[in-house]
Design a protein around this motif. Structure first.
Motif, PDB file in Angstrom:
ATOM      1  N   ARG A   2       0.838  -1.192   0.000  1.00 31.83           N
ATOM      2  CA  ARG A   2       0.000   0.000   0.000  1.00 31.83           C
ATOM      3  C   ARG A   2       0.874   1.243   0.000  1.00 31.83           C
ATOM      4  O   ARG A   2       2.012   1.229   0.443  1.00 31.83           O
ATOM      5  CB  ARG A   2      -0.876  -0.003   1.258  1.00 31.83           C
ATOM      6  N   LYS A   3       0.296   2.340  -0.472  1.00 26.85           N
ATOM      7  CA  LYS A   3       1.011   3.606  -0.526  1.00 26.85           C
ATOM      8  C   LYS A   3       0.323   4.616   0.385  1.00 26.85           C
ATOM      9  O   LYS A   3      -0.880   4.538   0.606  1.00 26.85           O
ATOM     10  CB  LYS A   3       1.020   4.136  -1.954  1.00 26.85           C
ATOM     11  N   ILE A   4       1.103   5.572   0.877  1.00 17.44           N
ATOM     12  CA  ILE A   4       0.546   6.708   1.609  1.00 17.44           C
ATOM     13  C   ILE A   4       0.467   7.875   0.636  1.00 17.44           C
ATOM     14  O   ILE A   4       1.470   8.275   0.039  1.00 17.44           O
ATOM     15  CB  ILE A   4       1.390   7.090   2.833  1.00 17.44           C
ATOM     16  N   ILE A   5      -0.752   8.404   0.477  1.00 17.98           N
ATOM     17  CA  ILE A   5      -1.003   9.528  -0.417  1.00 17.98           C
ATOM     18  C   ILE A   5      -1.411  10.732   0.438  1.00 17.98           C
ATOM     19  O   ILE A   5      -2.385  10.670   1.180  1.00 17.98           O
ATOM     20  CB  ILE A   5      -2.135   9.214  -1.422  1.00 17.98           C
ATOM     21  N   SER A   6      -0.662  11.809   0.315  1.00 20.95           N
ATOM     22  CA  SER A   6      -0.970  13.041   1.043  1.00 20.95           C
ATOM     23  C   SER A   6      -2.017  13.835   0.267  1.00 20.95           C
ATOM     24  O   SER A   6      -1.807  14.188  -0.887  1.00 20.95           O
ATOM     25  CB  SER A   6       0.294  13.882   1.214  1.00 20.95           C
ATOM     26  N   PHE A   7      -3.145  14.093   0.908  1.00 17.68           N
ATOM     27  CA  PHE A   7      -4.254  14.856   0.335  1.00 17.68           C
ATOM     28  C   PHE A   7      -4.247  16.216   1.033  1.00 17.68           C
ATOM     29  O   PHE A   7      -4.517  16.293   2.231  1.00 17.68           O
ATOM     30  CB  PHE A   7      -5.558  14.100   0.619  1.00 17.68           C
ATOM     31  N   MET A   8      -3.892  17.271   0.286  1.00 17.25           N
ATOM     32  CA  MET A   8      -3.680  18.551   0.942  1.00 17.25           C
ATOM     33  C   MET A   8      -4.128  19.705   0.065  1.00 17.25           C
ATOM     34  O   MET A   8      -3.835  19.742  -1.127  1.00 17.25           O
ATOM     35  CB  MET A   8      -2.186  18.688   1.228  1.00 17.25           C
ATOM     36  N   HIS A   9      -4.832  20.660   0.676  1.00 13.20           N
ATOM     37  CA  HIS A   9      -5.092  21.951   0.042  1.00 13.20           C
ATOM     38  C   HIS A   9      -3.890  22.832   0.348  1.00 13.20           C
ATOM     39  O   HIS A   9      -3.418  22.870   1.494  1.00 13.20           O
ATOM     40  CB  HIS A   9      -6.359  22.605   0.616  1.00 13.20           C
ATOM     41  N   ILE A  10      -3.394  23.520  -0.679  1.00  9.45           N
ATOM     42  CA  ILE A  10      -2.262  24.423  -0.473  1.00  9.45           C
ATOM     43  C   ILE A  10      -2.515  25.734  -1.197  1.00  9.45           C
ATOM     44  O   ILE A  10      -3.287  25.796  -2.142  1.00  9.45           O
ATOM     45  CB  ILE A  10      -0.920  23.814  -0.950  1.00  9.45           C
ATOM     46  N   SER A  11      -1.833  26.762  -0.710  1.00 11.36           N
ATOM     47  CA  SER A  11      -1.853  28.045  -1.412  1.00 11.36           C
ATOM     48  C   SER A  11      -0.824  27.984  -2.535  1.00 11.36           C
ATOM     49  O   SER A  11       0.034  27.088  -2.558  1.00 11.36           O
ATOM     50  CB  SER A  11      -1.501  29.175  -0.438  1.00 11.36           C
ATOM     51  N   LEU A 139       8.209   8.377   3.958  1.00  4.12           N
ATOM     52  CA  LEU A 139       7.097   7.433   3.977  1.00  4.12           C
ATOM     53  C   LEU A 139       5.929   7.835   3.083  1.00  4.12           C
ATOM     54  O   LEU A 139       4.985   7.074   2.934  1.00  4.12           O
ATOM     55  CB  LEU A 139       6.606   7.236   5.422  1.00  4.12           C
ATOM     56  N   ILE A 140       5.975   9.030   2.487  1.00  2.00           N
ATOM     57  CA  ILE A 140       4.889   9.463   1.604  1.00  2.00           C
ATOM     58  C   ILE A 140       5.213   9.024   0.181  1.00  2.00           C
ATOM     59  O   ILE A 140       6.320   9.237  -0.314  1.00  2.00           O
ATOM     60  CB  ILE A 140       4.653  10.979   1.702  1.00  2.00           C
ATOM     61  N   ASP A 141       4.235   8.397  -0.451  1.00  2.00           N
ATOM     62  CA  ASP A 141       4.432   7.833  -1.780  1.00  2.00           C
ATOM     63  C   ASP A 141       3.785   8.656  -2.898  1.00  2.00           C
ATOM     64  O   ASP A 141       4.048   8.405  -4.072  1.00  2.00           O
ATOM     65  CB  ASP A 141       3.857   6.415  -1.825  1.00  2.00           C
ATOM     66  N   GLY A 142       2.915   9.587  -2.534  1.00  2.00           N
ATOM     67  CA  GLY A 142       2.250  10.388  -3.542  1.00  2.00           C
ATOM     68  C   GLY A 142       1.577  11.593  -2.918  1.00  2.00           C
ATOM     69  O   GLY A 142       1.384  11.656  -1.704  1.00  2.00           O
ATOM     70  N   TYR A 143       1.246  12.551  -3.760  1.00  2.00           N
ATOM     71  CA  TYR A 143       0.612  13.787  -3.318  1.00  2.00           C
ATOM     72  C   TYR A 143      -0.576  14.108  -4.209  1.00  2.00           C
ATOM     73  O   TYR A 143      -0.449  14.101  -5.433  1.00  2.00           O
ATOM     74  CB  TYR A 143       1.603  14.958  -3.384  1.00  2.00           C
ATOM     75  N   TRP A 144      -1.726  14.365  -3.587  1.00  2.00           N
ATOM     76  CA  TRP A 144      -2.877  14.959  -4.259  1.00  2.00           C
ATOM     77  C   TRP A 144      -2.935  16.374  -3.727  1.00  2.00           C
ATOM     78  O   TRP A 144      -3.450  16.624  -2.633  1.00  2.00           O
ATOM     79  CB  TRP A 144      -4.169  14.237  -3.925  1.00  2.00           C
ATOM     80  N   LEU A 145      -2.371  17.311  -4.463  1.00  2.00           N
ATOM     81  CA  LEU A 145      -2.299  18.697  -4.017  1.00  2.00           C
ATOM     82  C   LEU A 145      -3.379  19.512  -4.699  1.00  2.00           C
ATOM     83  O   LEU A 145      -3.453  19.545  -5.925  1.00  2.00           O
ATOM     84  CB  LEU A 145      -0.915  19.278  -4.331  1.00  2.00           C
ATOM     85  N   PHE A 146      -4.202  20.152  -3.899  1.00  2.00           N
ATOM     86  CA  PHE A 146      -5.268  21.014  -4.404  1.00  2.00           C
ATOM     87  C   PHE A 146      -4.812  22.453  -4.223  1.00  2.00           C
ATOM     88  O   PHE A 146      -4.918  23.022  -3.141  1.00  2.00           O
ATOM     89  CB  PHE A 146      -6.585  20.703  -3.679  1.00  2.00           C
ATOM     90  N   VAL A 147      -4.269  23.012  -5.316  1.00  2.00           N
ATOM     91  CA  VAL A 147      -3.672  24.339  -5.278  1.00  2.00           C
ATOM     92  C   VAL A 147      -4.782  25.378  -5.391  1.00  2.00           C
ATOM     93  O   VAL A 147      -5.506  25.431  -6.388  1.00  2.00           O
ATOM     94  CB  VAL A 147      -2.637  24.522  -6.410  1.00  2.00           C
ATOM     95  N   ASN A 148      -4.902  26.191  -4.343  1.00  2.00           N
ATOM     96  CA  ASN A 148      -5.926  27.234  -4.298  1.00  2.00           C
ATOM     97  C   ASN A 148      -5.369  28.531  -4.858  1.00  2.00           C
ATOM     98  O   ASN A 148      -4.189  28.851  -4.659  1.00  2.00           O
ATOM     99  CB  ASN A 148      -6.382  27.435  -2.852  1.00  2.00           C
ATOM    100  N   PRO A 149      -6.214  29.314  -5.545  1.00  2.00           N
ATOM    101  CA  PRO A 149      -5.747  30.539  -6.194  1.00  2.00           C
ATOM    102  C   PRO A 149      -5.590  31.681  -5.191  1.00  2.00           C
ATOM    103  O   PRO A 149      -6.353  32.653  -5.185  1.00  2.00           O
ATOM    104  CB  PRO A 149      -6.846  30.824  -7.228  1.00  2.00           C
TER     105      PRO A 149
END
Length: 189
Positions: A2-11, A139-149
């Motif tokens: 299994r992978k750890i995917i970071s789900f994050m809203h960012i500026s 330990l993080i294998d992927g990133y789902w980054l939600f870039v906010n305007p």
């Protein structure tokens, strides 16, 4: 594995919260809720730091019970009640928590045990302090980054204490009408 995917809203300038933890700048709408709901709906394990976990516990277990609950609240509340939760905390005790495991020491060993178990990818929601610890342990294998305007100028950065270069591969992007852009990366090892 299994992978750890970071789900994050960012500026746009890389912050995940304002200087005092403010998140009122994050743009969300039904389109984004539906998209995220489809993505996380396949997940069976959610990973949180203590602060984010306590925030989630304060709302999601009963969110669907509100007579004015939105479609998103009902769906996410159901998902939250069914998903297994892992919390990184040195202060929490977890003997009486259902579907919740507390990791308070041996971070790398404990996370790798979970990664070896059967199941879907492990979704790390928000939790900047936990994210920093996991980044430092590689330990993080992927990133789902939600870039906010928005440019915040200051706050809590997503990447803190990074000591070495990490190569990423862009898997895809998604543009939302509210102005948020998702960047989906995998870590190249």
């Amino acid at each position: 594995m299994r992978k750890i995917i970071s789900f994050m809203h960012i500026s746009l300038d890389g912050f995940v919260a304002g200087p005092n933890g403010e998140m009122d700048w994050i743009k969300v709408d039904q389109e984004l809720f539906d998209y995220v709901g489809n993505r996380i709906g396949k997940g069976d394990t959610a990973l949180y730091g203590r602060v984010t976990y306590e925030m989630m516990e304060g709302y999601w277990p009963t969110a669907a019970d509100n007579p004015n609950a939105s479609k998103h609240d009902i769906e996410h509340s159901k998902w939250y009640s069914e998903v297994h939760k892992v919390v990184l905390s040195t202060t929490m005790k977890g003997a009486d928590l259902t579907k919740t495991k507390i990791i308070s020491s041996n971070l790398s060993n404990e996370i790798n045990k979970i990664k070896q178990q059967e199941g879907e990818d492990i979704l790390l929601f928000g939790s900047p302090t936990a994210t920093h610890s996991l980044i430092q342990e590689n330990l993080i294998d992927g990133y789902w980054l939600f870039v906010n305007p928005i440019i915040l100028g200051q706050g809590i950065p997503l990447f803190k204490g990074v000591k070495e270069k990490t190569k990423l591969k862009l898997l895809n992007t998604h543009q939302f009408t509210c102005g948020v852009t998702e960047l989906n990366y995998t870590v190249e090892r």
